[in-house]
Design an enzyme around this catalytic site. Structure first.
Site, PDB file in Angstrom:
ATOM      1  N   HIS A  79     -37.947  68.103 -88.610  1.00  0.00           N
ATOM      2  CA  HIS A  79     -38.141  68.494 -90.005  1.00  0.00           C
ATOM      3  C   HIS A  79     -39.501  68.013 -90.477  1.00  0.00           C
ATOM      4  CE1 HIS A  79     -33.486  68.217 -90.645  1.00  0.00           C
ATOM      5  NE2 HIS A  79     -33.825  69.370 -90.088  1.00  0.00           N
ATOM      6  N   LYS A 128     -22.109  63.315 -71.217  1.00  0.00           N
ATOM      7  CA  LYS A 128     -21.879  64.557 -70.469  1.00  0.00           C
ATOM      8  C   LYS A 128     -20.381  64.752 -70.256  1.00  0.00           C
ATOM      9  CE  LYS A 128     -26.264  64.493 -68.188  1.00  0.00           C
ATOM     10  NZ  LYS A 128     -27.077  64.099 -67.118  1.00  0.00           N
TER      11      LYS A 128
END
Length: 178
Positions: A79, A128
């Site tokens: 951002h 994961k």
């Protein structure tokens, strides 16, 4: 002001829920999909700011201090660089299968799927997917064995003490030289 104080009191009341099944019920009301028989020893804020992005199967045990993070705050840097407009979020769902145990102080990150019949060791950071019937631990969490190997390792070290009072369990352990 009164509305704000009322909100703080409600938050504190929910944080003090001690029954592991009532914690699951509270989290369901927040939008989490939680299966029958799943218990939480963690605080009721363990699913973070997007509990509706967490799915946990049946008969799971979520230990003390476990956190689920469905978002990534690092997007703030993007951002600031103008690469993404402010007000965008980086979100992904977390899915935990049936009959899983997640050990104390573990962190499960966004986008992770943990299969059925899995054990996640205490203090693990799950970054994961973990396949079904696996035992995983570490930072980051890695599969260390399958569930059958784990059974062989622990089967001769188990005792019928679940559900005993503190005193009964202590006496059993002393009597059996544990």
């Amino acid at each position: 002001m009164f509305k704000k104080i009322k909100g703080v009191i409600k938050h504190l009341k929910n944080a003090l829920i001690t029954d592991p099944y009532k914690k699951a019920e509270y989290l369901r009301k927040k939008g989490a999909k939680i299966g029958k028989g799943t218990r939480f020893l963690s605080n009721t804020d363990c699913l973070g700011s997007e509990p509706y992005l967490v799915e946990i199967g049946e008969d799971c045990l979520i230990s003390t201090g476990v956190l689920f993070s469905t978002h990534d705050g690092s997007i703030k840097v993007l951002h600031g660089l103008g690469k993404l407009p402010r007000g965008t979020d980086f979100l992904e769902r977390i899915v935990v299968g049936n009959n899983c145990f997640i050990g104390a102080r573990s962190l499960v990150l966004k986008g992770v799927k943990i299969g059925d019949n899995c054990i996640i060791g205490a203090g693990s950071v799950v970054t994961k997917d973990i396949p079904i019937n696996s035992v995983a631990a570490g930072v980051p969490a890695k599969v260390i064995c399958d569930i059958n190997s784990y059974y062989e390792k622990v089967k001769d070290k188990t005792y019928p003490t679940a559900g005993m009072s503190f005193e009964e369990k202590k006496e059993y352990c002393e009597t059996h030289s544990i």
